[in-house]
Design a protein around this motif. Structure first.
Motif, PDB file in Angstrom:
ATOM      1  N   HIS A   1     -10.320   0.197  -0.706  1.00 43.42           N
ATOM      2  CA  HIS A   1     -10.935   0.194   0.372  1.00 43.42           C
ATOM      3  C   HIS A   1      -9.850  -0.293   1.779  1.00 43.42           C
ATOM      4  CE1 HIS A   1     -15.214  -1.153  -1.159  1.00 43.42           C
ATOM      5  NE2 HIS A   1     -14.776   0.310  -0.661  1.00 43.42           N
ATOM      6  N   GLU A   2      -9.412  -1.191   1.276  1.00 45.18           N
ATOM      7  CA  GLU A   2      -7.825  -1.724   1.962  1.00 45.18           C
ATOM      8  C   GLU A   2      -6.559  -0.386   2.320  1.00 45.18           C
ATOM      9  OE1 GLU A   2      -6.327  -4.804   0.342  1.00 45.18           O
ATOM     10  OE2 GLU A   2      -8.123  -6.264   0.688  1.00 45.18           O
ATOM     11  N   GLU A   3      -6.329   0.791   1.009  1.00 45.94           N
ATOM     12  CA  GLU A   3      -5.870   1.495   0.816  1.00 45.94           C
ATOM     13  C   GLU A   3      -6.093   2.649   2.522  1.00 45.94           C
ATOM     14  OE1 GLU A   3      -5.053   0.946  -3.951  1.00 45.94           O
ATOM     15  OE2 GLU A   3      -5.400   2.922  -2.990  1.00 45.94           O
ATOM     16  N   GLY A   4      -7.019   2.033   2.959  1.00 41.79           N
ATOM     17  CA  GLY A   4      -7.509   3.485   4.089  1.00 41.79           C
ATOM     18  C   GLY A   4      -9.285   3.612   3.657  1.00 41.79           C
ATOM     19  N   CYS A   5     -10.157   3.572   4.398  1.00 45.93           N
ATOM     20  CA  CYS A   5     -11.121   3.784   3.920  1.00 45.93           C
ATOM     21  C   CYS A   5     -12.089   3.248   5.545  1.00 45.93           C
ATOM     22  CB  CYS A   5     -11.757   3.747   3.452  1.00 45.93           C
ATOM     23  SG  CYS A   5     -13.557   4.224   2.485  1.00 45.93           S
ATOM     24  N   GLU A   6     -12.642   4.070   5.972  1.00 48.05           N
ATOM     25  CA  GLU A   6     -13.961   3.585   7.064  1.00 48.05           C
ATOM     26  C   GLU A   6     -15.263   3.600   6.248  1.00 48.05           C
ATOM     27  OE1 GLU A   6     -16.522   5.964  10.489  1.00 48.05           O
ATOM     28  OE2 GLU A   6     -14.377   6.494  10.220  1.00 48.05           O
TER      29      GLU A   6
ATOM     30  N   TYR B   1       0.167   6.603 -10.133  1.00 47.71           N
ATOM     31  CA  TYR B   1      -1.190   5.448 -10.233  1.00 47.71           C
ATOM     32  C   TYR B   1      -1.161   4.683 -11.365  1.00 47.71           C
ATOM     33  CZ  TYR B   1      -3.302  10.297  -8.408  1.00 47.71           C
ATOM     34  OH  TYR B   1      -3.645  11.462  -7.457  1.00 47.71           O
ATOM     35  N   LYS B   2      -0.116   3.878 -10.969  1.00 47.82           N
ATOM     36  CA  LYS B   2       0.531   3.207 -12.031  1.00 47.82           C
ATOM     37  C   LYS B   2      -0.533   1.601 -11.640  1.00 47.82           C
ATOM     38  CE  LYS B   2       3.511   5.021 -14.640  1.00 47.82           C
ATOM     39  NZ  LYS B   2       3.609   4.982 -15.994  1.00 47.82           N
ATOM     40  N   GLU B   3      -0.592   0.885 -12.359  1.00 45.44           N
ATOM     41  CA  GLU B   3      -1.311  -0.527 -11.817  1.00 45.44           C
ATOM     42  C   GLU B   3      -0.484  -1.358 -10.762  1.00 45.44           C
ATOM     43  OE1 GLU B   3      -2.412  -3.066 -15.363  1.00 45.44           O
ATOM     44  OE2 GLU B   3      -3.487  -1.367 -16.515  1.00 45.44           O
ATOM     45  N   PHE B   4      -1.325  -1.883 -10.289  1.00 45.35           N
ATOM     46  CA  PHE B   4      -0.020  -2.239  -8.658  1.00 45.35           C
ATOM     47  C   PHE B   4      -0.451  -4.028  -9.051  1.00 45.35           C
ATOM     48  CE2 PHE B   4      -3.958  -0.174  -7.491  1.00 45.35           C
ATOM     49  CZ  PHE B   4      -4.317  -1.590  -6.726  1.00 45.35           C
ATOM     50  N   VAL B   5      -1.468  -4.274  -9.358  1.00 42.51           N
ATOM     51  CA  VAL B   5      -1.980  -5.648  -9.523  1.00 42.51           C
ATOM     52  C   VAL B   5      -0.576  -6.892 -10.018  1.00 42.51           C
ATOM     53  CG1 VAL B   5      -3.156  -7.685 -10.321  1.00 42.51           C
ATOM     54  CG2 VAL B   5      -4.266  -5.582  -9.681  1.00 42.51           C
TER      55      VAL B   5
ATOM     56  N   VAL C   1       0.868  -1.150  -0.301  1.00 46.16           N
ATOM     57  CA  VAL C   1       0.103   0.180  -0.048  1.00 46.16           C
ATOM     58  C   VAL C   1       0.706   1.204   0.081  1.00 46.16           C
ATOM     59  CG1 VAL C   1      -1.905   1.000   1.071  1.00 46.16           C
ATOM     60  CG2 VAL C   1      -1.825  -0.828   1.145  1.00 46.16           C
ATOM     61  N   PRO C   2       2.074   0.717   0.972  1.00 51.93           N
ATOM     62  CA  PRO C   2       2.322   2.508   1.164  1.00 51.93           C
ATOM     63  C   PRO C   2       3.607   2.689  -0.672  1.00 51.93           C
ATOM     64  CG  PRO C   2       3.047   1.029   2.712  1.00 51.93           C
ATOM     65  CD  PRO C   2       2.471   0.496   1.966  1.00 51.93           C
ATOM     66  N   GLU C   3       3.907   1.712  -1.193  1.00 57.08           N
ATOM     67  CA  GLU C   3       4.496   1.992  -2.808  1.00 57.08           C
ATOM     68  C   GLU C   3       3.454   2.578  -3.305  1.00 57.08           C
ATOM     69  OE1 GLU C   3       6.269  -1.348  -5.708  1.00 57.08           O
ATOM     70  OE2 GLU C   3       6.228  -1.347  -3.763  1.00 57.08           O
ATOM     71  N   ARG C   4       2.218   1.655  -3.351  1.00 55.38           N
ATOM     72  CA  ARG C   4       1.530   1.947  -4.545  1.00 55.38           C
ATOM     73  C   ARG C   4       0.769   3.273  -5.184  1.00 55.38           C
ATOM     74  NH1 ARG C   4      -1.934  -2.895  -2.957  1.00 55.38           N
ATOM     75  NH2 ARG C   4      -4.040  -1.936  -1.924  1.00 55.38           N
ATOM     76  N   LEU C   5       0.313   4.350  -3.676  1.00 56.34           N
ATOM     77  CA  LEU C   5      -0.377   5.143  -3.042  1.00 56.34           C
ATOM     78  C   LEU C   5       0.634   6.740  -3.910  1.00 56.34           C
ATOM     79  CD1 LEU C   5      -1.668   4.941   0.525  1.00 56.34           C
ATOM     80  CD2 LEU C   5      -3.072   4.879  -1.590  1.00 56.34           C
ATOM     81  N   LYS C   6       1.859   6.661  -4.286  1.00 52.86           N
ATOM     82  CA  LYS C   6       2.517   7.370  -4.823  1.00 52.86           C
ATOM     83  C   LYS C   6       2.303   7.607  -5.993  1.00 52.86           C
ATOM     84  CE  LYS C   6       6.120   6.951  -1.010  1.00 52.86           C
ATOM     85  NZ  LYS C   6       7.384   6.120  -0.782  1.00 52.86           N
TER      86      LYS C   6
ATOM     87  N   VAL D   1     -12.685   6.545  -3.957  1.00 49.41           N
ATOM     88  CA  VAL D   1     -11.873   6.309  -2.538  1.00 49.41           C
ATOM     89  C   VAL D   1     -10.311   5.970  -2.500  1.00 49.41           C
ATOM     90  CG1 VAL D   1     -11.254   5.085  -0.611  1.00 49.41           C
ATOM     91  CG2 VAL D   1     -13.412   5.418  -1.486  1.00 49.41           C
ATOM     92  N   GLY D   2     -10.281   5.219  -3.580  1.00 46.77           N
ATOM     93  CA  GLY D   2      -8.303   4.662  -4.035  1.00 46.77           C
ATOM     94  C   GLY D   2      -7.708   6.132  -4.451  1.00 46.77           C
ATOM     95  N   THR D   3      -8.612   6.876  -5.292  1.00 47.92           N
ATOM     96  CA  THR D   3      -8.313   7.940  -5.470  1.00 47.92           C
ATOM     97  C   THR D   3      -8.298   9.067  -4.949  1.00 47.92           C
ATOM     98  OG1 THR D   3      -9.175   8.230  -8.308  1.00 47.92           O
ATOM     99  CG2 THR D   3      -8.734   9.928  -8.260  1.00 47.92           C
ATOM    100  N   SER D   4      -8.844   9.658  -3.586  1.00 46.26           N
ATOM    101  CA  SER D   4      -9.109   9.918  -3.134  1.00 46.26           C
ATOM    102  C   SER D   4      -6.938  10.260  -2.113  1.00 46.26           C
ATOM    103  CB  SER D   4     -10.185  10.418  -2.326  1.00 46.26           C
ATOM    104  OG  SER D   4     -11.149  11.241  -2.268  1.00 46.26           O
ATOM    105  N   ASN D   5      -7.101   8.749  -1.917  1.00 46.69           N
ATOM    106  CA  ASN D   5      -6.092   8.637  -0.895  1.00 46.69           C
ATOM    107  C   ASN D   5      -4.659   9.284  -0.885  1.00 46.69           C
ATOM    108  OD1 ASN D   5      -6.787   7.526   1.328  1.00 46.69           O
ATOM    109  ND2 ASN D   5      -7.632   5.318   0.148  1.00 46.69           N
ATOM    110  N   ARG D   6      -4.523   9.028  -2.786  1.00 48.19           N
ATOM    111  CA  ARG D   6      -3.625   8.922  -3.613  1.00 48.19           C
ATOM    112  C   ARG D   6      -3.353  10.867  -3.531  1.00 48.19           C
ATOM    113  NH1 ARG D   6      -5.007   4.499  -4.662  1.00 48.19           N
ATOM    114  NH2 ARG D   6      -3.642   2.935  -6.107  1.00 48.19           N
TER     115      ARG D   6
END
Length: 488
Positions: free
Chosen positions: A353-358, A27-31, A20-25, A310-315
């Motif tokens: 969601h796993e990247e950070g979301c209530e 907008y590339k695919e991370f699978v 997660v810390p790596e991919r939040l930096k 959610v994913g875009t907001s976290n980025r």
């Protein structure tokens, strides 16, 4: 298919994710794709079941047991040939399809299903890496001209199939790049846009003429639908210039939330927020981009679009992200005896969601509140469902602080003025009215005008759009030529 005892010997293996810390930096695919050997093991799990429900569970009817077996045997080229025969864009579905095929897998009755989506992903990527994806240029031209309006997956599939049948196809798109919601809805971290670009080049090589920045018809005044058109063409002009027209635009009218305070600064549709970031990722400058940096973000809507917000907001670096869902929290595990082989109702947690979301369930927004015209929060109440009706729970009112609210509650219909411009009859949901029958399928009430994808069926999945685009192409080919060799 596969190894006869494979389903008893091997367990399901999921594709991995970058940390997660790596991919939040970025907008590339991370699978992390399965290795050839891992994909082969997943193929080995495919049962030799008498009726492969996965085939019918897949909207494009991929011949799944066959390519599972071929991957198990490491015959990748033939596996791609099988996959390519039913699906124009497996690299899209292998990334963003929710995999109804896996829900229908026979092994899913009492075990974990075969990792069909990960196998499809591996086949598609290997095909591109090995140069197996090549233009299929028609040897005979029919002299017939077809206009396809809307370049999402339905429009892309229809245009490609019609070009392969020998027709002169022009694909119209009101925005500045091809792809529809694939381009300006799905975030790059789920689908990098070079995936679309190389398919566009293939389509051009097959003879498809692509015209971007062209609005067919008109949008209603004040519309918030994304539109970067520099040119307008009327439906009458289009019908006069072409032998057939296929309407494959999206169901772009976002569902609104008309409660007090809706006009406060800081309340936006998801489809105002997401396309802007995709344009920035493509190197464009967006004046006044909606940003979540340091903000308390609330996403209203629990589906895939909400997850993408959610994913875009976290980025962006949001201070906090909360996602609201009107429905109650689903069970962690579905009742397979009740739902199989259909798509089950159960709790789903996305990578975003796993990247950070209530997450809050069974909650309704009563009012947006603010100061000096700017959003500061929203008033909510818990709800419960009885006999299919929603009721507020007394004493559960609450105020959430928020600087940015993103409305991701789905889409209600295509833009009405476009369908009105063609004089097409609409169904009771506002979609273009057309059946999917073998005889005369996808034809609208206007001769020579066809409709497919979200414009016909309403908001749906990418895989359904590809199916409808392919089937509509065959219907158009039959209309123009009296018969068709295109697959349906």
């Amino acid at each position: 298919m596969g190894k006869i005892t494979g389903f008893m010997e091997f367990e399901r293996l999921e594709e991995g994710y970058r940390p997660v810390p790596e991919r939040l930096k970025h907008y590339k695919e991370f699978v992390v794709r399965l290795t050839d050997e891992q994909a082969g093991v997943q193929g080995a799990r495919c049962m030799d079941c008498g009726t492969p429900f996965c085939n019918s569970g897949c909207p494009v009817n991929n011949v799944i047991p066959d390519f599972n077996d071929l991957v198990y045997r490491q015959d990748w080229k033939d596996a791609f040939t099988v996959l390519d025969s039913t699906n124009n864009y497996p690299e899209f579905t292998g990334r963003i399809c929710p995999a109804p095929c896996e829900a229908a897998c026979t092994l899913n009755v009492n075990d974990d299903p075969v990792g069909i989506k990960s196998i499809e992903h591996a086949i598609a990527d290997k095909a591109w890496e090995q140069g197996w994806v090549q233009p299929r240029i028609a040897t005979i031209k029919t002299g017939k001209k077809v206009a396809v309006v809307g370049s999402g997956p339905a429009g892309m599939a229809a245009a490609q199939q019609l070009a392969r049948a020998g027709h002169d196809v022009t694909l119209f798109e009101k925005n500045d790049r091809i792809g529809g919601l694939l381009r300006y809805g799905i975030p790059d971290f789920k689908l990098e846009k070079f995936q679309i670009d190389r398919r566009v080049e293939q389509m051009k090589a097959e003879g498809v003429t692509i015209r971007t920045g062209v609005m067919v018809g008109k949008l209603p005044k004040g519309s918030r639908v994304t539109n970067w058109a520099k040119e307008t063409i009327s439906p009458e002009e289009l019908r006069a210039q072409f032998d057939a027209v296929v309407l494959t635009g999206g169901a772009e009218q976002s569902r609104d939330l008309p409660v007090p305070g809706r006009d406060l600064e800081g309340v936006h549709f998801a489809m105002e927020f997401l396309p802007q970031q995709n344009k920035v990722n493509a190197g464009d400058k967006v004046k006044g981009q909606i940003r979540a940096d340091g903000k308390r973000v609330i996403v209203i809507g629990g589906g895939d679009t909400g997850s993408d917000c959610v994913g875009t907001s976290n980025r962006h670096g949001a201070k906090s992200v909360i996602q609201f869902e009107l429905m109650p929290q689903p069970p962690e595990q579905e009742n397979k005896e009740l739902t199989w082989p259909y798509w089950p109702y159960k709790m789903r947690t996305s990578s975003s969601h796993e990247e950070g979301c209530e997450r809050e369930f069974a909650i309704a927004t009563k009012e947006f509140v603010g100061e000096n015209g700017k959003l500061t929060g929203l008033k909510t109440v818990q709800v419960e469902w009885k006999d299919g009706k929603m009721a507020e729970v007394p004493g559960t009112e609450k105020v959430y602080e928020a600087d940015l609210v993103l409305l991701a509650m789905g889409f209600v219909s295509p833009v009405a003025t476009i369908l009105e411009g063609f004089g097409v009859d609409r169904d009771n949901r506002g979609n273009a009215k057309a059946t999917t029958d073998f005889d005369g399928g996808y034809a609208t009430s206007v001769p020579g005008v066809f409709a497919a994808g979200d414009m016909r069926r309403g908001q749906s999945l990418v895989v359904w759009a590809i199916r409808e685009g392919r089937q509509a192409a065959r219907a158009v080919d039959e209309y123009l030529m009296g018969f068709s060799d295109l697959p349906r």
